[in-house]
Design an enzyme around this catalytic site. Structure first.
Site, mmCIF file in Angstrom:
data_model
loop_
_atom_site.group_PDB
_atom_site.id
_atom_site.type_symbol
_atom_site.label_atom_id
_atom_site.label_comp_id
_atom_site.label_asym_id
_atom_site.label_seq_id
_atom_site.Cartn_x
_atom_site.Cartn_y
_atom_site.Cartn_z
ATOM 1 N N GLN A 236 0.506 -1.416 -0.012
ATOM 2 C CA GLN A 236 0.061 -0.199 0.034
ATOM 3 C C GLN A 236 1.206 1.518 0.174
ATOM 4 O O GLN A 236 0.185 2.161 -0.269
ATOM 5 C CB GLN A 236 -1.071 0.212 1.481
ATOM 6 C CG GLN A 236 -2.066 -1.330 1.873
ATOM 7 C CD GLN A 236 -3.024 -1.180 2.214
ATOM 8 O OE1 GLN A 236 -2.991 -2.351 3.142
ATOM 9 N NE2 GLN A 236 -3.286 0.080 2.670
ATOM 10 N N ARG A 383 -9.433 -0.519 7.582
ATOM 11 C CA ARG A 383 -10.522 -0.096 7.987
ATOM 12 C C ARG A 383 -10.453 1.180 8.373
ATOM 13 O O ARG A 383 -11.597 1.776 9.249
ATOM 14 C CB ARG A 383 -11.649 -0.241 6.896
ATOM 15 C CG ARG A 383 -12.158 0.395 6.235
ATOM 16 C CD ARG A 383 -13.084 -0.615 5.458
ATOM 17 N NE ARG A 383 -13.516 0.357 4.046
ATOM 18 C CZ ARG A 383 -13.618 -0.269 2.905
ATOM 19 N NH1 ARG A 383 -13.825 -1.588 2.157
ATOM 20 N NH2 ARG A 383 -14.195 0.248 2.740
ATOM 21 N N CYS A 384 -8.880 2.021 8.724
ATOM 22 C CA CYS A 384 -9.461 2.610 10.174
ATOM 23 C C CYS A 384 -8.526 3.690 9.720
ATOM 24 O O CYS A 384 -6.959 3.181 10.161
ATOM 25 C CB CYS A 384 -9.627 2.229 11.496
ATOM 26 S SG CYS A 384 -8.887 2.950 12.494
HETATM 27 N N1 PCD Z 1 -15.440 12.576 -0.937
HETATM 28 C C1 PCD Z 1 -14.901 11.614 -2.320
HETATM 29 C C2 PCD Z 1 -14.461 10.703 -1.377
HETATM 30 C C3 PCD Z 1 -13.516 9.727 -1.850
HETATM 31 N N2 PCD Z 1 -13.702 9.497 -2.874
HETATM 32 C C4 PCD Z 1 -13.643 8.526 -3.530
HETATM 33 O O1 PCD Z 1 -13.835 7.416 -3.005
HETATM 34 C C5 PCD Z 1 -12.618 5.840 -2.948
HETATM 35 C C6 PCD Z 1 -11.735 5.903 -1.547
HETATM 36 O O2 PCD Z 1 -11.639 7.533 -1.377
HETATM 37 P P1 PCD Z 1 -10.302 7.450 0.631
HETATM 38 O O3 PCD Z 1 -11.757 7.820 1.784
HETATM 39 O O4 PCD Z 1 -9.970 8.963 0.517
HETATM 40 O O5 PCD Z 1 -10.064 6.483 0.669
HETATM 41 P P2 PCD Z 1 -8.665 6.030 0.120
HETATM 42 O O6 PCD Z 1 -7.407 6.417 0.757
HETATM 43 O O7 PCD Z 1 -8.898 5.806 -1.562
HETATM 44 O O8 PCD Z 1 -8.464 4.389 0.535
HETATM 45 C C7 PCD Z 1 -7.938 3.979 1.578
HETATM 46 C C8 PCD Z 1 -9.314 3.446 2.406
HETATM 47 O O9 PCD Z 1 -9.905 2.626 1.335
HETATM 48 C C9 PCD Z 1 -11.190 1.344 1.773
HETATM 49 N N3 PCD Z 1 -11.179 0.728 0.552
HETATM 50 C C10 PCD Z 1 -10.927 -0.333 0.098
HETATM 51 N N4 PCD Z 1 -11.623 -0.246 -0.712
HETATM 52 C C11 PCD Z 1 -11.156 -1.921 -1.774
HETATM 53 N N5 PCD Z 1 -12.020 -2.278 -2.914
HETATM 54 N N6 PCD Z 1 -9.901 -1.963 -1.650
HETATM 55 C C12 PCD Z 1 -9.405 -1.641 -0.482
HETATM 56 O O10 PCD Z 1 -8.188 -2.429 0.172
HETATM 57 C C13 PCD Z 1 -9.774 -0.984 0.478
HETATM 58 N N7 PCD Z 1 -9.078 -0.717 2.162
HETATM 59 C C14 PCD Z 1 -10.202 0.088 2.280
HETATM 60 C C15 PCD Z 1 -9.146 1.019 3.347
HETATM 61 S S1 PCD Z 1 -8.397 0.298 5.156
HETATM 62 MO MO1 PCD Z 1 -6.905 1.268 5.821
HETATM 63 O O11 PCD Z 1 -5.172 0.295 4.804
HETATM 64 O O12 PCD Z 1 -6.353 -0.176 6.991
HETATM 65 O O13 PCD Z 1 -6.014 2.222 6.533
HETATM 66 S S2 PCD Z 1 -7.902 3.121 4.295
HETATM 67 C C16 PCD Z 1 -8.586 2.327 3.539
HETATM 68 C C17 PCD Z 1 -11.235 6.588 -4.047
HETATM 69 O O14 PCD Z 1 -11.855 6.391 -5.309
HETATM 70 C C18 PCD Z 1 -11.853 7.742 -3.949
HETATM 71 O O15 PCD Z 1 -12.317 8.869 -5.148
HETATM 72 C C19 PCD Z 1 -15.388 10.001 -3.363
HETATM 73 O O16 PCD Z 1 -15.358 9.633 -4.693
HETATM 74 N N8 PCD Z 1 -14.900 11.603 -2.990
HETATM 75 CU CU CU1 Z 2 -6.550 1.765 13.744
#
Ligand code: PCD
Ligand code: CU1
Length: 800
Positions: A236, A383-384
């Protein structure tokens, strides 16, 4: 009249910002033409597989490689001893700790990497790992973080035993990593001492795993003639990996090439540097051939970065009307055997200090203690944006606990505590400055949409008939877009991000970024941002990320930072191109710049729309007819360092019916209103919210990495680890408001994490609410049928 319509038509044709155009990357994904790491096959390529520890804690007495080396097709077996001369048997982590690349004299978690076998193919490598004879002497195992700092606790990290200082300051015990404190402890204690009402609740946020469908892996290829190392890898943050590899190996950064091709989901799991990447690279250097290492599912779930494992105690002090006066939070964080938590360097507990949420709480204090245990390292932002999920869970659960204690409606208690729209920018007692928000309006809109009053009436009727129905609310605030480089860096590199854009003579363009999409749709949305600023169609802007040879340096994609930081860089780079284009247009039209006005895709002379130059014409002129003294070409670079983070928010309601005989929960409704400021592609946003809610559902209702007393990981396969399919996933109802960020160049905030951060407490709140009339104010996740049924059974609600 006609011109307005006509420019509207041109704007629509461009499919730029605000348009739900289809994703440019999807034709290749849905036709099996994506290019993932495991698709890469180089001539002469060998395959690596790890010998892993069956024990959670043991001393390695001896390793006998001979039988494996004698197996046909095996080229090498590497152990820590082999890496020592190169000084690569340990590597620094993002959190200022060290991690064993291959176990050095002892193992500290089950499935830890002990040796790598390199063979002609993956099957031979796997077979031969079983021929490596490792003699272990088992050691006492520490699983429960609450016992990590006991006097007689086994010392997990003998390499740093007795060291009083760690990567984040003072250590109080050999198994202690850091203490992180924020807020005013004394003032908070005083408010609690004098408060009319206080509530206190232990909240366990279990260890979970991001579990992307594609596991982690790499193909390392060392060119000994030119001394160059190329690694294709599921990262990433490819540029950060390049810097780390250069520092570790001593190879000039210009001779290290990291390329992240298509990625099949990251979710925070692909931020860190794993032993497999390092060992495969060493193997390629030693053997002079490319080496591929790709994890299997069990390896991914049991060894690469976990998330959460926060053992929290939340407390609120309030008056009898439910107005919160103070918050106190104490957290014990289980970081496993090495602290390889992926946070900005100065933030050992991430952004946990967002735990005052959407509420105007005058005084607060939070403390987090990190400890070592015999579990896999990690601590990633699944996802935070770095421990925000944990923070949001704490405050959204605690406000419900308080509501129940005071017998105040759960929507009403939120109303009484919201930060009001006119209070923005709002400074929190734990150090944030929220950029913008409109919380009351969002909540009222959602309550009306679901007929909250009606639902409460229905619930009362059902309760009278012995039925279990719960209504959960969550009104959360997220913090995304790290940056500012003044307080956010990774290994010392400031968290800016970058965009480079070049318009070709015929008016199409290429743009490259320091971020890296893992499925989010950057090839589409970045093109839409640039398209609007430059005045060409998103269709004609090709977006590239992930190849460190061509992309400008950036810190990568996680923490929903791409839109707040990379997206801002795109807008500003586009504006630079626009500014130059305007000078060229003025020259072509032989007027002053002040006489020009912009209309979608062209500059026209004010009041004389017939006299115009389109961007296509301007692009051509940039290569053959520029004003005197101007350089040819039409391109721009922007490295954007945000002045602040962005603060998206939302209001969610969940309605659950629980079967009192089986404990099964049926999510009848889930209504999610998100506000991410200016929306770039509403369809992509919808997809992101569906994904985030589904992962939130997974965490709240079933995901957990559990361990037995010996430190054996239980259920590290998809037979046991809950990944919801379309069958289990509830129907989502989405809504939005749009409160732009005042400091982002186009007002956009991140959105991808919000639904995860906001939904998890909402599910919990709904499940607990189903039992509120029974005096229950908290139940730990995951709320799977068995655990919920146990509560039902203990309460005797299943009788008859
Ligand atoms: N106002 C607004 C905002 C936003 N957007 C869109 O929506 C999307 C998202 O963005 P953002 O919120 O800025 O974010 P980014 O930086 O691009 O990305 C990151 C995230 O992303 C989510 N989602 C997703 N999806 C998919 N399909 N796969 C993946 O792996 C994933 N991973 C997950 C995670 S875990 Mo961490 O790494 O734990 O911290 S952190 C994270 C892109 O396309 C954009 O452009 C729009 O349209 N408008
Ligand atoms: Cu976290």
């Amino acid at each position: 009249m006609t011109t307005v319509t006509e420019s509207q038509v041109r704007a629509d044709e461009q499919q730029n910002r605000g348009c739900s155009r289809k994703r440019k990357e999807d034709p290749r994904f849905i036709q099996g033409k994506g290019n993932y790491v495991d698709d890469i096959k180089l001539p002469g390529m060998l395959h690596g597989d790890f010998v892993r520890s069956p024990f959670a804690h043991a001393r390695i007495k001896s390793i006998n490689k001979e039988p494996a080396l004698n197996h046909p097709g095996v080229h090498a077996v590497l152990t820590a001893e082999d890496l020592k001369p190169l000084n690569l048997h340990w590597m620094p982590t993002l959190a200022g700790d060290m991690q064993a690349v291959l176990a050095d004299e002892k193992v500290a978690f089950q499935n830890q990497e002990v040796a790598m076998v390199i063979a002609d193919d993956r099957y031979i490598a796997a077979d031969a790992t079983e021929l490596v004879e490792v003699e272990y002497e088992e050691l006492p195992v520490l699983v429960d973080p609450h016992h990590a700092m006991d006097d007689d606790a086994p010392v997990i990290r003998e390499d740093i035993a007795g060291k009083k200082e760690g990567g984040h300051g003072l250590r109080l015990h050999d198994n202690h990593i850091f203490t992180w404190e924020v807020g005013d402890k004394d003032a908070t204690d005083r408010v609690f001492d004098e408060a009319e009402v206080t509530v206190k609740q232990d909240l366990l946020y279990p260890r979970v795993h991001p579990c992307p469908l594609e596991t982690c892996g790499c193909v390392a290829s060392f060119d000994s003639i030119n001394g160059e190392l190329t690694v294709h890898l599921t990262s990433q943050a490819p540029h950060v990996v390049r810097t780390v590899f250069s520092q570790l190996s001593g190879i000039a950064e210009s001779k290290v090439h990291i390329n992240s091709p298509d990625i099949g989901g990251g979710f925070g799991n692909k931020v860190g540097v794993y032993p497999g990447y390092v060992v495969a690279s060493v193997a390629s250097i030693v053997l002079g051939r490319p080496v591929k290492w790709v994890e299997d599912r069990i390896e991914n779930l049991s060894t690469t970065a976990f998330a959460r494992d926060y053992h929290m105690t939340g407390e609120l002090a309030a008056d009898s009307q439910g107005r919160i006066k103070a918050l106190r939070a104490n957290v014990l964080a289980d970081h496993g055997a090495f602290d390889s938590c992926a946070d900005p360097r100065k933030w050992p507990a991430g952004f946990f200090n967002i735990c005052t949420g959407s509420y105007d709480i005058p005084t607060a204090y939070a403390r987090v203690d990190g400890v070592y245990t015999n579990k896999a390292p990690g601590g990633v932002a699944y996802r935070c944006s770095f421990r925000v999920t944990e923070a949001s869970y704490l405050i959204e659960r605690m406000i419900d606990v308080l509501a129940q204690k005071l017998d105040i409606d759960k929507a009403e208690i939120r109303r009484r505590n919201f930060i009001q729209p006119e209070q923005f920018p709002y400074s929190t007692p734990l150090g944030w400055e929220y950029d913008s928000g409109s919380y009351p309006a969002a909540l009222e809109r959602v309550l009306e949409a679901v007929d909250y009053e009606g639902l409460r009436k229905e619930q009362a009727e059902k309760r009278a008939r012995g039925k279990l129905m719960g209504i959960g609310i969550s009104t959360f605030t997220e913090v995304v877009g790290a940056g500012p480089s003044k307080n956010c860096d990774i290994l010392g590199v400031g968290m800016f991000d970058s965009c480079e854009v070049r318009v070709h003579p015929t008016g199409s363009a290429i743009a490259r970024f320091g971020t890296k999409s893992q499925g989010q749709g950057h090839e589409t949305t970045y093109a839409q941002i640039l398209g609007t600023e430059i005045g060409i169609s998103s269709e004609n802007i090709q977006v590239e990320e992930g190849d460190t040879d061509t992309a400008p340096y950036g810190l990568g994609t996680y923490g929903s930072r791409s839109t707040p930081v990379g997206g801002a860089a795109a807008a500003r780079a586009g504006q630079k191109v626009h500014a130059k284009a305007k000078r060229i247009a003025a020259h072509l039209l032989e007027v002053s710049e002040d006489d020009l006005e912009w209309d979608v895709d062209r500059f026209q002379v004010k009041g004389v729309p017939d006299q115009a130059k389109t961007m296509t014409e301007v692009a051509w002129a940039a290569y053959n007819d520029v004003p005197e003294g101007m350089e040819h070409g039409l391109e721009a670079v922007e490295y954007y360092d945000p002045p602040n983070l962005t603060f998206p928010f939302g209001a969610y309601v969940c309605v659950v019916d629980i079967d009192r005989h089986t404990g099964e929960s049926h999510i009848r409704r889930f209504y999610a209103l998100d506000d991410c400021g200016t929306r770039i592609n509403p369809m992509i946003i919808e997809g992101q919210i569906h994904g985030g809610l589904t992962e939130g559902f997974a965490v709240a209702m079933g995901q957990q990495l559990a361990f037995d007393e010996a430190g054996n990981i239980l259920g590290a396969s998809l037979m046991d680890y809950f990944v919801p399919t379309a069958v289990e996933t509830p129907q989502w109802e989405l809504d939005y408001t749009e409160t732009p960020s005042p400091h982002h160049p186009i007002g956009a905030k991140g959105v991808a994490e919000s639904p995860h951060v906001g939904s998890i407490p909402c599910f919990s709140n709904a499940v607990v609410d189903a039992f509120a009339h029974q005096g229950i104010s908290h139940m730990n996740m995951p709320h799977d049928a068995y655990r919920v049924w146990r509560t039902i059974h203990e309460l005797g609600l299943d009788a008859d």
